[in-house]
Design an enzyme around this catalytic site. Structure first.
Site, PDB file in Angstrom:
ATOM      1  N   ASP A  42      38.443  24.381  47.633  1.00 55.16           N
ATOM      2  CA  ASP A  42      38.249  25.031  48.928  1.00 55.16           C
ATOM      3  C   ASP A  42      37.353  24.141  49.792  1.00 55.16           C
ATOM      4  OD1 ASP A  42      38.185  26.848  50.956  1.00 55.16           O
ATOM      5  OD2 ASP A  42      37.132  28.418  49.869  1.00 55.16           O
ATOM      6  N   ASP A  43      37.901  23.597  50.885  1.00 53.07           N
ATOM      7  CA  ASP A  43      37.146  22.768  51.830  1.00 53.07           C
ATOM      8  C   ASP A  43      36.790  21.387  51.279  1.00 53.07           C
ATOM      9  OD1 ASP A  43      37.174  25.116  53.311  1.00 53.07           O
ATOM     10  OD2 ASP A  43      35.077  25.002  53.892  1.00 53.07           O
ATOM     11  N   CYS A  82      41.902  27.895  56.035  1.00 51.60           N
ATOM     12  CA  CYS A  82      42.403  28.337  54.736  1.00 51.60           C
ATOM     13  C   CYS A  82      43.496  29.410  54.758  1.00 51.60           C
ATOM     14  CB  CYS A  82      41.257  28.792  53.843  1.00 51.60           C
ATOM     15  SG  CYS A  82      40.102  29.914  54.607  1.00 51.60           S
ATOM     16  N   LYS A 141      39.901  32.468  44.510  1.00 51.44           N
ATOM     17  CA  LYS A 141      39.973  32.939  45.897  1.00 51.44           C
ATOM     18  C   LYS A 141      41.394  33.333  46.287  1.00 51.44           C
ATOM     19  CE  LYS A 141      39.451  31.117  50.615  1.00 51.44           C
ATOM     20  NZ  LYS A 141      38.786  30.110  51.465  1.00 51.44           N
ATOM     21  N   HIS A 143      42.108  35.520  49.859  1.00 51.33           N
ATOM     22  CA  HIS A 143      41.941  35.419  51.310  1.00 51.33           C
ATOM     23  C   HIS A 143      43.255  35.558  52.082  1.00 51.33           C
ATOM     24  CE1 HIS A 143      39.361  33.498  54.760  1.00 51.33           C
ATOM     25  NE2 HIS A 143      39.553  34.803  54.907  1.00 51.33           N
ATOM     26  N   HIS A 297      33.147  25.498  49.145  1.00 50.79           N
ATOM     27  CA  HIS A 297      32.877  26.221  50.391  1.00 50.79           C
ATOM     28  C   HIS A 297      31.411  26.651  50.406  1.00 50.79           C
ATOM     29  CE1 HIS A 297      33.311  29.192  53.590  1.00 50.79           C
ATOM     30  NE2 HIS A 297      34.579  28.847  53.764  1.00 50.79           N
ATOM     31  N   ASP A 349      42.747  23.052  49.981  1.00 49.82           N
ATOM     32  CA  ASP A 349      43.506  23.838  50.955  1.00 49.82           C
ATOM     33  C   ASP A 349      43.541  23.190  52.333  1.00 49.82           C
ATOM     34  OD1 ASP A 349      40.827  24.339  51.441  1.00 49.82           O
ATOM     35  OD2 ASP A 349      41.020  26.517  51.523  1.00 49.82           O
ATOM     36  N   HIS A 350      42.574  22.306  52.628  1.00 46.55           N
ATOM     37  CA  HIS A 350      42.548  21.541  53.873  1.00 46.55           C
ATOM     38  C   HIS A 350      41.417  20.535  53.759  1.00 46.55           C
ATOM     39  CE1 HIS A 350      39.200  24.170  54.773  1.00 46.55           C
ATOM     40  NE2 HIS A 350      40.003  25.219  54.678  1.00 46.55           N
TER      41      HIS A 350
END
Length: 585
Positions: A42-43, A82, A141, A143, A297, A349-350
Site C-alpha cells: 500500500d503506497d 487506492c 486491506k 477499502h 501507508h 496499488d500505486h
C-alpha cells in the site's frame, strides 16, 4: 580433415542431447491450476525496492522473488489512488466502467459507513476461481466498501465478491487511526465543526441578547434550538478524533468485527498468523490468497524490532518490516511444500506518497526516476509500480520485461490459469500475461493504456511497436505548488479538475522510451511525428470512449458521506468497542 570433423560432429550431437536432457522452464502450463498468492503493498514507491535500483533500503525477500522469477519494469496501475486502483485490479476493468470513480473530488472511499463500493454486478477473479473449486482468501486491506442500506447487509463485503475467507481492515489505514501528527480527516473536520459552532453560537447569543432587551419577537424556542445545536457541534468537534478511530479503524474476520478500534502494534502479527493458518488449512489446494498489506501507508505502524533500523527513518523501517513479512510468508510456503506449485505476484496499488511530509520528515516513498507520486493524475510516478511474478520451474528465473503491462492483466492471467473463463458479457481491459512471461511472444497485448483521474481522462500512452517507442500524451495535469515540489497546495492528493489542474492545448507529448522521467516536452519542432502521434492516440481514445457505459458513480458525495445507520459496530451504537483478539495473544 575427416578425422578432425568426426569428433567435432560427435561432440555437437552429444551437446545437443545434453541440452535436451537439461531441466528447463516449461512453456506448457495448460491444466496446471497452480496455487496463486497475490501480494500487494500500500503506497509503496517503485524506487523503494532493491531489485528496482534502491541500494539503501534493505528488501532481500522481495529481491529474492525477482531473482527467481520475472520482473516487469513498465507495470502500470489503473489509478494513482487506492480505491479505484484496487477495483480495477480485482475486475480487470478501468474503474470508470464499474463506477468506482467520482466527479466531485472524492478520490477514494472516505468512510467505512458510506454506501459506495464495488458494485455487486462486478465479477472479480476471486469469484471466478471460487466457482472453479479454488479456496479463496483475502487478508489485509479491502477499502472497496461494506454496506448499502443497513449496517449488516454486507453488499460490498469481500465475501460477497468471491472470497471464502476475509481477515483484515475493511477500510484503510490512515494517520488518524493513531492520532498521528499527520491527519487525513480530523484536522479538516475539526476546522469545519469549529466554524459551524462559532456561527451557531453567535446566532444563539444574538437571540438571547434580543430576548433580554425585548428586541426579539416570538418564543424562546429558537434560542433553545440554537443552543442545543451549538452544544452538539461543540461535542462533535471535541470527539471527532475518537469518532474517526472507531468508525474506520477496525478489524473484521469474515462478517464479524474482532477489534474496534484496532490495536495497531499487534496487527502485523495477527495478519501473519492468519496468512499462515490459511496456507496450512488449504495446502492441498488449489487456493487463491490475496495478501493486501497495510504497510507502507501512514501511520507507518512498525514493530519494535524494526524501529530505527533503516537509513530512511520511519518510512524505511516500515518498508523493511514489510519485506520481512514477505520473507515469513515465503518461509511458510517452503515449510508446507507449496513453493513449486504456487504462482506468486508482488506489486503496489500505486506509487509512493510524496505528499506525506511534515516538520521536515518524509513519510512517503520514492518513485525513482519517475515524476510525481500518489494522487498526481497521470504522471508516471503515481502509476508506475513494481510487478514481479515467480513460479518455479514454470517461469524463467531472472527474466526482465520492459513491455507496457497493467495490474488489470492479473485478472485474465489468473482466471485462465485457474481453469476459468474470462467474462464475455462485459469489456475486460486486462490482457493475459502468461505468453509474455513465458517468452512465447515478444510484445505485450497492450497497444494503448489510458490514465484516468476520477472520471477525467488525464493521459494516454501508445506503444508503437514497429518503432519500439512508447509515447505518453497528457491532456490534463495537476499543478505542483511550488513547481517541482511534492505538495499539491497542501492537500493529501492532487485535484483531478478545477482551477489547480491545467488543460493542455496542444497536449503534452513525451517519448517514455528515451525520457521515462517525463522531463522533455516534445513539440512539432522537436518531433517530426508529433501530429501523427496525436492523431493516432486521439483515435484510440475515441474508440475507447465508445465502449464506456459507466454505472452510478460510487465515490460521489452522496455515496461517500458517513451514514450512522451503515456504520459497522460491535457494540450498541455509538459505543463501538470490542476486543475479540485477546484469546489469540
Amino acid at each position: 580433415m575427416l578425422h578432425l570433423d568426426l569428433p567435432w560432429s560427435w561432440l555437437a550431437v552429444t551437446f545437443s542431447v545434453l541440452l535436451c536432457l537439461k531441466p528447463s522452464t516449461s512453456s506448457d502450463v495448460s491444466g496446471s491450476r497452480p496455487n496463486i498468492l497475490l501480494l500487494m503493498a500500500d503506497d509503496l514507491g517503485i524506487g523503494d525496492i532493491g531489485c528496482y535500483g534502491n541500494n539503501t533500503v534493505r528488501t532481500p525477500n522481495i529481491d529474492r522473488l525477482s531473482e527467481g522469477g520475472v520482473k516487469l519494469t513498465h507495470h502500470i496501475t489503473a489509478a494513482s489512488v487506492c480505491t479505484p486502483s484496487r477495483a480495477a485490479f480485482l475486475t480487470g476493468r478501468y474503474p470508470i466502467r464499474s463506477g468506482m470513480v467520482s466527479s466531485s473530488g472524492y478520490r477514494v472511499l472516505q468512510w467505512a459507513g458510506a454506501s459506495g463500493g464495488l458494485p455487486t454486478n462486478e465479477t472479480t477473479f476471486a469469484k471466478i476461481l471460487k466457482d472453479n473449486d479454488y479456496a479463496t482468501g483475502l487478508i489485509g486491506k479491502w477499502h472497496l466498501g461494506l454496506n448499502c442500506e443497513s449496517s449488516n447487509d454486507h453488499c460490498h463485503h469481500p465475501l460477497n465478491h468471491g472470497f471464502d475467507h476475509f481477515y483484515g481492515m475493511p477500510f484503510s489505514p490512515m494517520a488518524d487511526c493513531a492520532y498521528w501528527e499527520l491527519s487525513e480527516k480530523r484536522v479538516s473536520l475539526e476546522r469545519k465543526l469549529s466554524l459551524c459552532f462559532q456561527m451557531v453560537a453567535f446566532a444563539a447569543l444574538t437571540l438571547v441578547a434580543g430576548r433580554l432587551t425585548g428586541l426579539t419577537w416570538g418564543s424562546w424556542m429558537p434560542v433553545i434550538l440554537s443552543t442545543i445545536a451549538a452544544t452538539v457541534l461543540l461535542m462533535a468537534w471535541y470527539f471527532v478524533g475518537a469518532l474517526i478511530v472507531h468508525a474506520n479503524c477496525f478489524l473484521m474476520k469474515n462478517y464479524t468485527i474482532t477489534e474496534q478500534p484496532m490495536r495497531l502494534q499487534r496487527t502485523t502479527s495477527l495478519i501473519l498468523e492468519e496468512v499462515s493458518s490459511f496456507l496450512k488449512r488449504n495446502k492441498h489446494g488449489p487456493f487463491l490468497l490475496f495478501v493486501s498489506f497495510l504497510h507502507v501507508h501512514v501511520p507507518l505502524t512498525t514493530t519494535e524490532n524494526f524501529l530505527g533500523k533503516s537509513h530512511h527513518g520511519l518510512y524505511g523501517d516500515n518498508v523493511e518490516e514489510m519485506d520481512w513479512m514477505v520473507g515469513q510468508i515465503l518461509d511458510t510456503l517452503d515449510k508446507e511444500g507449496l513453493t513449486d506449485s504456487t504462482l506468486i505476484y508482488f506489486t503496489s496499488d500505486h506509487g509512493g506518497s510524496l505528499e506525506s511530509q511534515f516538520r521536515n520528515n518524509q513519510y512517503g516513498g520514492w518513485n525513482g526516476i519517475y515524476k510525481g507520486g500518489k494522487g498526481m493524475g497521470g504522471w508516471e510516478g503515481g502509476i508506475r509500480v513494481p510487478g514481479i511474478f515467480r513460479w518455479p520451474r514454470m517461469l524463467p528465473a531472472g527474466r526482465v520485461i520492459d513491455e507496457p503491462t497493467s495490474l488489470m492483466d492479473v485478472f485474465p492471467t489468473v482466471v485462465q490459469l485457474g481453469g476459468g473463463q474470462v467474462p464475455q458479457d462485459r469489456v475486460i481491459d486486462g490482457r493475459d500475461l502468461l505468453p509474455l512471461l513465458l517468452g512465447n511472444v515478444q510484445h505485450s497485448d497492450h497497444e494503448f493504456l489510458l490514465h484516468y483521474c476520477e472520471r477525467f481522462l488525464h493521459a494516454a500512452r501508445w506503444h508503437q511497436r514497429d518503432r519500439g517507442t512508447v509515447w505518453k500524451v497528457h491532456y490534463m495535469t495537476p499543478v505542483f505548488q511550488p513547481e517541482g515540489a511534492s505538495a499539491c497546495y497542501g492537500t493529501a492528493v492532487c485535484p483531478c479538475s478545477g482551477e489547480n489542474v491545467v488543460q493542455h492545448d496542444p497536449p503534452l507529448l513525451f517519448d517514455l522510451s528515451r525520457d521515462p522521467s517525463e522531463s522533455h516536452v516534445l513539440t512539432p519542432a522537436t518531433e517530426p511525428s508529433f501530429y501523427q502521434v496525436m492523431e493516432r492516440v486521439q483515435q484510440a481514445v475515441e474508440q475507447h470512449q465508445q465502449t464506456l457505459h459507466p454505472g452510478p458513480l460510487q465515490l460521489d458525495m452522496l455515496e461517500n458521506i458517513w451514514r450512522p445507520w451503515l456504520q459497522p459496530c460491535c457494540g450498541p451504537f455509538p459505543l463501538c468497542w470490542c476486543d475479540r483478539e485477546d484469546s489469540r495473544q
